[in-house]
Design a protein around this motif. Sequence first.
Motif, mmCIF file in Angstrom:
data_model
loop_
_atom_site.group_PDB
_atom_site.id
_atom_site.type_symbol
_atom_site.label_atom_id
_atom_site.label_comp_id
_atom_site.label_asym_id
_atom_site.label_seq_id
_atom_site.Cartn_x
_atom_site.Cartn_y
_atom_site.Cartn_z
ATOM 1 N N TYR A 1 -4.625 21.144 -14.813
ATOM 2 C CA TYR A 1 -4.008 20.759 -13.690
ATOM 3 C C TYR A 1 -3.104 19.672 -13.433
ATOM 4 O O TYR A 1 -3.114 18.894 -14.403
ATOM 5 C CB TYR A 1 -5.008 20.690 -12.416
ATOM 6 C CG TYR A 1 -5.804 19.451 -12.275
ATOM 7 C CD1 TYR A 1 -5.427 18.715 -10.915
ATOM 8 C CD2 TYR A 1 -6.769 18.976 -13.107
ATOM 9 C CE1 TYR A 1 -6.039 17.341 -10.870
ATOM 10 C CE2 TYR A 1 -7.366 17.721 -12.644
ATOM 11 C CZ TYR A 1 -6.868 17.050 -11.859
ATOM 12 O OH TYR A 1 -7.399 15.427 -11.458
ATOM 13 N N ILE A 2 -2.441 19.320 -12.612
ATOM 14 C CA ILE A 2 -1.436 18.550 -12.167
ATOM 15 C C ILE A 2 -2.018 17.482 -11.280
ATOM 16 O O ILE A 2 -2.327 17.799 -10.197
ATOM 17 C CB ILE A 2 -0.063 19.073 -11.781
ATOM 18 C CG1 ILE A 2 0.560 19.840 -12.842
ATOM 19 C CG2 ILE A 2 0.801 17.964 -11.331
ATOM 20 C CD1 ILE A 2 1.786 20.538 -12.292
ATOM 21 N N LYS A 3 -2.266 16.176 -11.448
ATOM 22 C CA LYS A 3 -2.693 15.299 -10.341
ATOM 23 C C LYS A 3 -1.448 14.842 -10.124
ATOM 24 O O LYS A 3 -0.340 14.030 -10.511
ATOM 25 C CB LYS A 3 -3.378 14.203 -11.245
ATOM 26 C CG LYS A 3 -3.836 13.061 -10.275
ATOM 27 C CD LYS A 3 -4.366 11.894 -11.053
ATOM 28 C CE LYS A 3 -4.815 10.567 -10.067
ATOM 29 N NZ LYS A 3 -5.425 9.659 -10.717
ATOM 30 N N SER A 4 -1.126 14.982 -8.641
ATOM 31 C CA SER A 4 0.124 14.505 -8.103
ATOM 32 C C SER A 4 0.007 13.010 -7.429
ATOM 33 O O SER A 4 -0.963 12.849 -6.580
ATOM 34 C CB SER A 4 0.324 15.627 -7.090
ATOM 35 O OG SER A 4 0.828 16.933 -7.409
ATOM 36 N N ASN A 5 0.815 12.298 -7.742
ATOM 37 C CA ASN A 5 1.035 11.064 -6.993
ATOM 38 C C ASN A 5 2.223 11.061 -6.187
ATOM 39 O O ASN A 5 3.291 11.046 -7.048
ATOM 40 C CB ASN A 5 1.043 9.962 -8.383
ATOM 41 C CG ASN A 5 -0.193 10.081 -8.967
ATOM 42 O OD1 ASN A 5 -1.189 9.415 -8.739
ATOM 43 N ND2 ASN A 5 -0.098 10.730 -10.076
ATOM 44 N N ARG A 6 2.243 10.830 -5.051
ATOM 45 C CA ARG A 6 3.345 10.817 -4.024
ATOM 46 C C ARG A 6 4.210 9.734 -4.269
ATOM 47 O O ARG A 6 3.562 8.345 -4.168
ATOM 48 C CB ARG A 6 3.155 11.056 -2.770
ATOM 49 C CG ARG A 6 4.259 11.467 -1.848
ATOM 50 C CD ARG A 6 3.891 12.014 -0.584
ATOM 51 N NE ARG A 6 3.452 13.347 -0.628
ATOM 52 C CZ ARG A 6 4.276 14.291 -0.590
ATOM 53 N NH1 ARG A 6 5.663 14.297 -1.009
ATOM 54 N NH2 ARG A 6 3.802 15.551 -0.909
ATOM 55 N N GLU A 7 5.371 9.560 -4.519
ATOM 56 C CA GLU A 7 6.223 8.390 -4.437
ATOM 57 C C GLU A 7 6.206 7.755 -3.067
ATOM 58 O O GLU A 7 6.618 8.359 -1.973
ATOM 59 C CB GLU A 7 7.629 8.734 -5.183
ATOM 60 C CG GLU A 7 8.510 7.325 -5.246
ATOM 61 C CD GLU A 7 9.708 7.962 -5.904
ATOM 62 O OE1 GLU A 7 10.899 7.830 -5.200
ATOM 63 O OE2 GLU A 7 9.859 8.737 -7.111
ATOM 64 N N ALA B 1 0.962 6.946 5.647
ATOM 65 C CA ALA B 1 0.556 7.484 4.310
ATOM 66 C C ALA B 1 1.713 7.755 3.377
ATOM 67 O O ALA B 1 1.620 7.673 2.138
ATOM 68 C CB ALA B 1 -0.497 8.673 4.614
ATOM 69 N N GLU B 2 2.745 8.640 4.034
ATOM 70 C CA GLU B 2 3.632 9.046 3.272
ATOM 71 C C GLU B 2 4.951 8.404 3.290
ATOM 72 O O GLU B 2 5.905 8.610 2.522
ATOM 73 C CB GLU B 2 3.944 10.567 3.824
ATOM 74 C CG GLU B 2 3.051 11.554 3.721
ATOM 75 C CD GLU B 2 2.203 11.692 2.367
ATOM 76 O OE1 GLU B 2 3.231 11.596 1.496
ATOM 77 O OE2 GLU B 2 1.183 12.122 2.428
ATOM 78 N N GLY B 3 5.078 7.303 4.433
ATOM 79 C CA GLY B 3 6.206 6.699 4.392
ATOM 80 C C GLY B 3 7.531 7.400 4.909
ATOM 81 O O GLY B 3 8.577 6.886 4.732
ATOM 82 N N GLU B 4 7.271 8.333 5.740
ATOM 83 C CA GLU B 4 8.288 9.181 6.217
ATOM 84 C C GLU B 4 7.902 9.839 7.521
ATOM 85 O O GLU B 4 6.486 10.112 7.644
ATOM 86 C CB GLU B 4 8.813 10.134 5.225
ATOM 87 C CG GLU B 4 7.985 11.391 4.775
ATOM 88 C CD GLU B 4 8.485 11.954 3.799
ATOM 89 O OE1 GLU B 4 8.054 13.204 3.703
ATOM 90 O OE2 GLU B 4 9.683 11.840 3.506
ATOM 91 N N GLU B 5 8.723 10.274 8.488
ATOM 92 C CA GLU B 5 8.249 10.972 9.647
ATOM 93 C C GLU B 5 7.720 12.639 9.302
ATOM 94 O O GLU B 5 8.208 13.181 8.449
ATOM 95 C CB GLU B 5 9.377 11.039 10.575
ATOM 96 C CG GLU B 5 10.021 9.897 11.143
ATOM 97 C CD GLU B 5 8.932 9.506 12.140
ATOM 98 O OE1 GLU B 5 8.078 10.086 12.700
ATOM 99 O OE2 GLU B 5 9.033 8.164 12.295
ATOM 100 N N MET B 6 6.797 13.055 10.044
ATOM 101 C CA MET B 6 6.339 14.153 10.056
ATOM 102 C C MET B 6 7.229 15.287 10.586
ATOM 103 O O MET B 6 7.917 14.961 11.512
ATOM 104 C CB MET B 6 4.906 14.442 10.788
ATOM 105 C CG MET B 6 4.157 15.795 10.717
ATOM 106 S SD MET B 6 2.774 15.958 11.804
ATOM 107 C CE MET B 6 1.819 14.771 11.179
#
Length: 405
Positions: free
Chosen positions: A340-346, A378-383
């Motif tokens: 699988y791919i372990k995703s790490n969000r920038e 958590a994501e550094g951007e607006e939902m």
Amino acid sequence: MKILHTSDWHLGHTLYNYDRSHEQQAFLQQLTRIVAEEMPDAMVVSGDIYHYSTPSAATQKMYTDGMLEIHRACPGMTIVVTAGNHDSSSKLEIDSSLWNHFGVKVVGNIERTREEVNLEKHIVEVIDEAATLKGYIIAVPHVYPQNFPMLDTETPREERQARFFQALLDEVGKMNTGGLPVVLMAHLSIEGSDRTGHDETVGGIEYVPISSMGEGYDYLALGHIHCPQNIKGNGRHARYCGTPLPVSFDEAYPHSVSIVELKGREAPQIRAIEIENPIPLVTLPKEPVVFEEAIKLLEEYPDDKPAYIRLNVLIKDYLAPDCNERASNAVRGKSCKYCYIKSNREKQTSDYIARHISIQEMQEMSPLEIARLYYQEAEGEEMDEELCELMSSVVQKVREKNNLR
């Protein structure tokens, strides 16, 4: 007294639907060789023999064949097996009477009646081929803290676990007039232990202070936590031997069994013997990179090198829909297996500054407002609007459901 301490075999475990019986058989063969070389007085297996409570017939046969080979390698060795949280305690004990003929003591549960608890079931004398008593093993299977039996009417429920361990140690203390070594077995989580890579989805984690294990043992042979480690505290000698094979990619440390030599009341001498896994778990690369770089490393991975592979990928938005297909194609014809791919969000750069919210402020906010704040942090951007609408819809359905009640 010399013991071999092992636990958490997880026989029957599959990794992303890949059968791992070849690796598990390789471990049992290595364990047999270690027993033949070390010739211990006892081998203790501190729980989680199987990964599933209903193992397949093939997995049960692998266990039976493996244990018989281990017994043949050192016929005079006492073997003690306890159930872990992954095991079915009743199924593990079904053929316990038969195993007794091969020097194997199986303890799956605590035997109790309305009147008393059978403490003798948990106490095993280690006797060598010359009929010399070498020491004692106290075998305690996995039991949830709230399910320990009541030994007296004075002990409150939350203290029954500690009371049970001390009762067993006191019982052995009466028998042990020669001051021989005492080994206590348990399958649980000690406070302060390193649980790196541990999967908490089966059985969960309920931490126990080492003081609850009582007084009077020389070595505490622990199972449940997969990272091998000594537990320090209060002058006690306790150890997790760890898994002989990794159960997940996050268990990125050496896997082994432990040889423990006990002489009277001296500190135990402990050695770890590493287990070689014929199909290692590899994270490619160690630090996350963009997908195109990761897929190139996978394509360049040696054709004849067996491994389970997970790709460590850095993503900004979302992975392309065909990324798993491309990764699967990249290992076609190779000995390695893509998992699988372990995703790490920038992390996004923004002027957002995390807010410190009081309890009163949170109580006044709507679930959507709280979700948007969490997403921003958590994501550094607006939902985005689509996600907001989905969240609002879910909140509304929950409210309607509660109103119906």
